[in-house]
Design a protein around this motif. Structure first.
Motif, PDB file in Angstrom:
ATOM      1  N   ALA A 124      15.181   9.763  -9.870  1.00 30.02           N
ATOM      2  CA  ALA A 124      16.603   9.491  -9.726  1.00 30.02           C
ATOM      3  C   ALA A 124      16.947   8.138 -10.346  1.00 30.02           C
ATOM      4  N   ALA A 125      18.096   8.067 -10.983  1.00 25.68           N
ATOM      5  CA  ALA A 125      18.549   6.827 -11.605  1.00 25.68           C
ATOM      6  C   ALA A 125      19.209   5.928 -10.564  1.00 25.68           C
ATOM      7  N   THR A 126      19.448   4.691 -10.933  1.00 25.98           N
ATOM      8  CA  THR A 126      20.145   3.759 -10.057  1.00 25.98           C
ATOM      9  C   THR A 126      21.501   4.344  -9.660  1.00 25.98           C
ATOM     10  N   GLY A 127      21.779   4.335  -8.377  1.00 25.69           N
ATOM     11  CA  GLY A 127      23.039   4.871  -7.882  1.00 25.69           C
ATOM     12  C   GLY A 127      23.056   6.372  -7.697  1.00 25.69           C
ATOM     13  N   GLU A 128      21.951   7.043  -8.047  1.00 26.22           N
ATOM     14  CA  GLU A 128      21.878   8.506  -7.938  1.00 26.22           C
ATOM     15  C   GLU A 128      21.056   8.892  -6.710  1.00 26.22           C
ATOM     16  N   PRO A 129      21.608   9.717  -5.820  1.00 24.87           N
ATOM     17  CA  PRO A 129      20.845  10.116  -4.632  1.00 24.87           C
ATOM     18  C   PRO A 129      19.603  10.909  -5.010  1.00 24.87           C
ATOM     19  N   GLY A 130      18.563  10.734  -4.232  1.00 26.47           N
ATOM     20  CA  GLY A 130      17.329  11.477  -4.441  1.00 26.47           C
ATOM     21  C   GLY A 130      16.556  11.597  -3.146  1.00 26.47           C
ATOM     22  N   GLU A 131      15.603  12.532  -3.129  1.00 29.63           N
ATOM     23  CA  GLU A 131      14.768  12.700  -1.943  1.00 29.63           C
ATOM     24  C   GLU A 131      13.713  11.608  -1.900  1.00 29.63           C
ATOM     25  N   LEU A 132      13.526  11.017  -0.729  1.00 29.54           N
ATOM     26  CA  LEU A 132      12.491  10.003  -0.553  1.00 29.54           C
ATOM     27  C   LEU A 132      11.121  10.679  -0.530  1.00 29.54           C
ATOM     28  N   VAL A 133      10.281  10.310  -1.467  1.00 29.76           N
ATOM     29  CA  VAL A 133       8.924  10.852  -1.555  1.00 29.76           C
ATOM     30  C   VAL A 133       7.955   9.688  -1.441  1.00 29.76           C
ATOM     31  N   HIS A 134       6.911   9.858  -0.621  1.00 26.23           N
ATOM     32  CA  HIS A 134       5.988   8.776  -0.289  1.00 26.23           C
ATOM     33  C   HIS A 134       4.587   9.123  -0.773  1.00 26.23           C
ATOM     34  N   ALA A 135       3.934   8.180  -1.454  1.00 25.94           N
ATOM     35  CA  ALA A 135       2.566   8.381  -1.920  1.00 25.94           C
ATOM     36  C   ALA A 135       1.741   7.142  -1.587  1.00 25.94           C
ATOM     37  N   GLY A 136       0.416   7.267  -1.736  1.00 24.51           N
ATOM     38  CA  GLY A 136      -0.470   6.140  -1.492  1.00 24.51           C
ATOM     39  C   GLY A 136      -1.357   6.336  -0.280  1.00 24.51           C
ATOM     40  N   PRO A 137      -2.180   5.343   0.042  1.00 27.06           N
ATOM     41  CA  PRO A 137      -3.197   5.495   1.094  1.00 27.06           C
ATOM     42  C   PRO A 137      -2.660   5.527   2.519  1.00 27.06           C
ATOM     43  N   LEU A 138      -1.371   5.283   2.702  1.00 25.10           N
ATOM     44  CA  LEU A 138      -0.791   5.377   4.041  1.00 25.10           C
ATOM     45  C   LEU A 138      -0.352   6.798   4.386  1.00 25.10           C
ATOM     46  N   VAL A 139      -0.344   7.684   3.395  1.00 25.64           N
ATOM     47  CA  VAL A 139       0.044   9.076   3.630  1.00 25.64           C
ATOM     48  C   VAL A 139      -0.980   9.757   4.528  1.00 25.64           C
ATOM     49  N   PHE A 198       0.811  -1.220   0.000  1.00 17.71           N
ATOM     50  CA  PHE A 198       0.000   0.000   0.000  1.00 17.71           C
ATOM     51  C   PHE A 198       0.849   1.278   0.000  1.00 17.71           C
ATOM     52  N   ALA A 199       2.170   1.167  -0.071  1.00 14.27           N
ATOM     53  CA  ALA A 199       3.031   2.361  -0.096  1.00 14.27           C
ATOM     54  C   ALA A 199       3.746   2.453  -1.436  1.00 14.27           C
ATOM     55  N   GLU A 200       3.947   3.673  -1.880  1.00 13.97           N
ATOM     56  CA  GLU A 200       4.782   3.941  -3.042  1.00 13.97           C
ATOM     57  C   GLU A 200       5.912   4.853  -2.592  1.00 13.97           C
ATOM     58  N   VAL A 201       7.145   4.425  -2.846  1.00 11.63           N
ATOM     59  CA  VAL A 201       8.317   5.192  -2.431  1.00 11.63           C
ATOM     60  C   VAL A 201       9.132   5.528  -3.672  1.00 11.63           C
ATOM     61  N   MET A 202       9.404   6.818  -3.859  1.00 13.47           N
ATOM     62  CA  MET A 202      10.136   7.287  -5.032  1.00 13.47           C
ATOM     63  C   MET A 202      11.354   8.106  -4.611  1.00 13.47           C
ATOM     64  N   LEU A 203      12.392   8.056  -5.431  1.00 12.68           N
ATOM     65  CA  LEU A 203      13.559   8.908  -5.234  1.00 12.68           C
ATOM     66  C   LEU A 203      13.520  10.004  -6.299  1.00 12.68           C
ATOM     67  N   VAL A 204      13.474  11.244  -5.840  1.00 17.03           N
ATOM     68  CA  VAL A 204      13.260  12.370  -6.752  1.00 17.03           C
ATOM     69  C   VAL A 204      14.469  13.287  -6.734  1.00 17.03           C
ATOM     70  N   ARG A 205      14.949  13.609  -7.932  1.00 15.44           N
ATOM     71  CA  ARG A 205      16.077  14.540  -8.062  1.00 15.44           C
ATOM     72  C   ARG A 205      15.630  15.961  -7.752  1.00 15.44           C
ATOM     73  N   PRO A 206      16.577  16.878  -7.499  1.00 20.40           N
ATOM     74  CA  PRO A 206      16.213  18.277  -7.246  1.00 20.40           C
ATOM     75  C   PRO A 206      15.425  18.915  -8.382  1.00 20.40           C
ATOM     76  N   ASP A 207      15.624  18.426  -9.623  1.00 13.85           N
ATOM     77  CA  ASP A 207      14.886  18.993 -10.750  1.00 13.85           C
ATOM     78  C   ASP A 207      13.509  18.374 -10.922  1.00 13.85           C
ATOM     79  N   GLY A 208      13.122  17.464 -10.034  1.00 14.50           N
ATOM     80  CA  GLY A 208      11.807  16.847 -10.096  1.00 14.50           C
ATOM     81  C   GLY A 208      11.754  15.548 -10.854  1.00 14.50           C
ATOM     82  N   GLY A 209      12.861  15.140 -11.456  1.00 13.81           N
ATOM     83  CA  GLY A 209      12.892  13.889 -12.199  1.00 13.81           C
ATOM     84  C   GLY A 209      13.154  12.697 -11.302  1.00 13.81           C
TER      85      GLY A 209
END
Length: 508
Positions: A345-360, A332-343
């Motif tokens: 993040a690729a494998t091995g590239e740091p990104g901000e953890l962003v959480h979506a879905g019904p647990l938010v 029920f959770a979706e976890v994404m890594l987002v670059r500063p430009d909003g894209g």
């Protein structure tokens, strides 16, 4: 009972329906007051809900509890939900100033507390329109209604609880959780932990934490039994595991350090089927020690934050080869890594953890400004869409698709499994009169994750008064390990204390 052969049911229900998830005669709760079957649990929840409803509280009124792990504390999450009230559990370690803030901020209509804790409150701490119910024999009797309320028909999107968590600035903020947030969180955890009806959970974490409260909720979702424990030493935990034949134990890193150093009889350690960690990273040597100590137990390394619940877990089969990983998204959770430009993040590239879905969560209670900073629309590539939690935490994904936590972008101090606001410690230090200015920073500590270092401007002769004041006004986990005195503090171009520079200087 959790069916591991199928995906978990994503249909949210009113939270109080958890009381009917187990077999009627199966044990649901065992504590100092005795044992409750699931039939007994449902009746007790209904009776408490009826008693709360009979106090004339409006639907949606906030009921605060400042309790140890008593029978009442265990029942309140479901009873408030059944009575269509909003539960506000308060960490029993907090002191009067922090409790006063929570009562005022939440607009609580009722505070339920023991005589000892409530006796520490001073005039004005409890708002005039907030009634007080003392948890003693008379108070318990007043809540023992015979004709209980039946299972509720609450809207799953309705507010069920407000959990207070420290922010990077200012006082604790209330995270708003719906019935659906809590129900689906319980179902999700019960599913991926593979909990079954014959499991027995020792609940050692405070019920005021989402991780701690979920000890109750996920166990009941699986039809399993919970044994609440307020412990003083690691030995207390070991004795309880042995006495009750415990299979499931959740902890935070400082507790696991204590338990790993304790003397565990081989047969007692062998009772555990699963152990779980959240609230901070387990050092790799500690992972290895726990694997040696509990060879029959699955070790679940997890990551989460109150605003988005339990976001990730690592399959225990991977813990030996990936001991520093936090795994991937829970059901029920979706976890994404987002670059500063909003894209993305690729494998091995740091990104901000962003959480979506019904647990938010639904945001911060009566705090639109801070809600807007943390709760923002999900990235365009999100499968859930809607509102997402932008954590401010940085992670990286490896070639196996597993996440590794990199760091926290804000200034929160993560100590003993608690998120501590540096501002709250600093304000308490200045309030003692012994410090003209103060800066609290987190420094690495093998046992605590981070320890609190307090840098103050003032006369070092006042250290005794400063420590005495901090011990009076702040809980133990907020006490600084070390205090350093300076004639002045570094400033930035705006004249503000250069917190980042000071931290870099002291932790390099």
């Amino acid at each position: 009972m959790t069916d591991q052969s199928a995906a978990p049911d994503a249909t949210p229900r009113p939270l109080d329906h958890l009381a009917a998830m187990g077999a009627p005669d199966a044990l649901a709760l065992v504590d100092r007051a005795g044992a409750l079957s699931f039939t007994g649990l449902d009746r007790a929840v209904g009776a408490l809900a009826r008693a709360l409803d009979g106090r004339g509280l409006a639907k949606g009124a906030r009921v605060a509890s400042w309790l140890a792990k008593t029978r009442l504390a265990s029942l309140l999450p479901l009873a408030c939900a059944r009575a269509e009230l909003v539960h506000v559990p308060i960490n029993p370690l907090l002191k009067r100033g922090q409790v006063a803030h929570i009562l005022q901020d939440s607009g609580a209509s009722l505070l339920i507390a023991g005589a000892g804790r409530s006796g520490t409150l001073e005039a004005g701490d409890r708002p005039a329109d907030c009634a007080l119910l003392i948890e003693d024999e008379a108070g318990a009797a007043s809540l023992a209604a015979q004709d209980g309320l039946p299972a509720s028909a609450a809207d799953p999107d309705a507010l069920a609880a407000i959990l207070y968590t420290s922010g990077s600035t200012g006082r604790p903020k209330g995270v708003m959780l719906s019935h659906a947030n809590l129900w689906l969180g319980a179902v999700s955890v019960a599913h991926y932990l593979r909990l079954t009806a014959d499991d027995r959970t020792l609940a050692v974490l405070p019920f005021s934490f989402d991780y701690g409260q979920n000890q109750l909720l996920s166990s009941w979702a699986a039809g399993a039994c919970v044994y609440p424990l307020d412990y003083l030493t690691a030995r207390d935990v070991i004795r309880a595991v042995d006495k009750h034949e415990i299979t499931t134990l959740a902890g935070v890193p400082p507790l696991w350090v204590q338990l790993a150093e304790a003397d565990w009889p081989e047969a007692t350690a062998g009772r555990l089927r699963r152990i779980t960690n959240s609230g901070g990273r387990l050092p790799v040597p500690l992972v290895h020690r726990l694997r040696q100590l509990f060879p029959a137990a699955d070790l679940y390394s997890m990551y989460g934050l109150t605003e988005a619940f339990r976001s990730t877990y690592l399959d225990p089969a991977l813990i030996d080869t990936h001991p520093d990983s936090i795994g991937g998204a829970i059901p029920f959770a979706e976890v994404m890594l987002v670059r500063p430009d909003g894209g993305l993040a690729a494998t091995g590239e740091p990104g901000e953890l962003v959480h979506a879905g019904p647990l938010v969560a639904q945001g911060y209670w009566q705090d639109a400004e801070r809600t807007a900073l943390r709760f923002r629309p999900a990235p365009v590539f999100s499968k859930y869409g809607g509102m997402a939690v932008w954590s401010g935490d940085t992670a990286v994904m490896d070639a196996d698709g597993l996440l590794r936590f990199v760091g926290r972008d804000d200034e929160m101090i993560k100590t003993s499994g608690n998120r501590v606001s540096p501002t709250e410690v600093e304000e308490a230090a200045v309030a003692t009169g012994a410090a003209a200015e103060a800066v609290a920073i987190g420094v690495p500590d093998d046992r605590l994750g981070e320890a609190i270092l307090l840098v103050v401007r003032g006369d070092p002769a006042g250290e005794g008064a400063l420590r005495d004041g901090l011990k009076r006004d702040l809980p133990n986990f907020m006490q600084p390990r070390e205090i350093r005195w300076r004639a002045d503090l570094p400033r930035n171009a705006n004249g503000k204390v250069d917190r980042a520079g000071l931290k870099a200087e002291l932790t390099s």
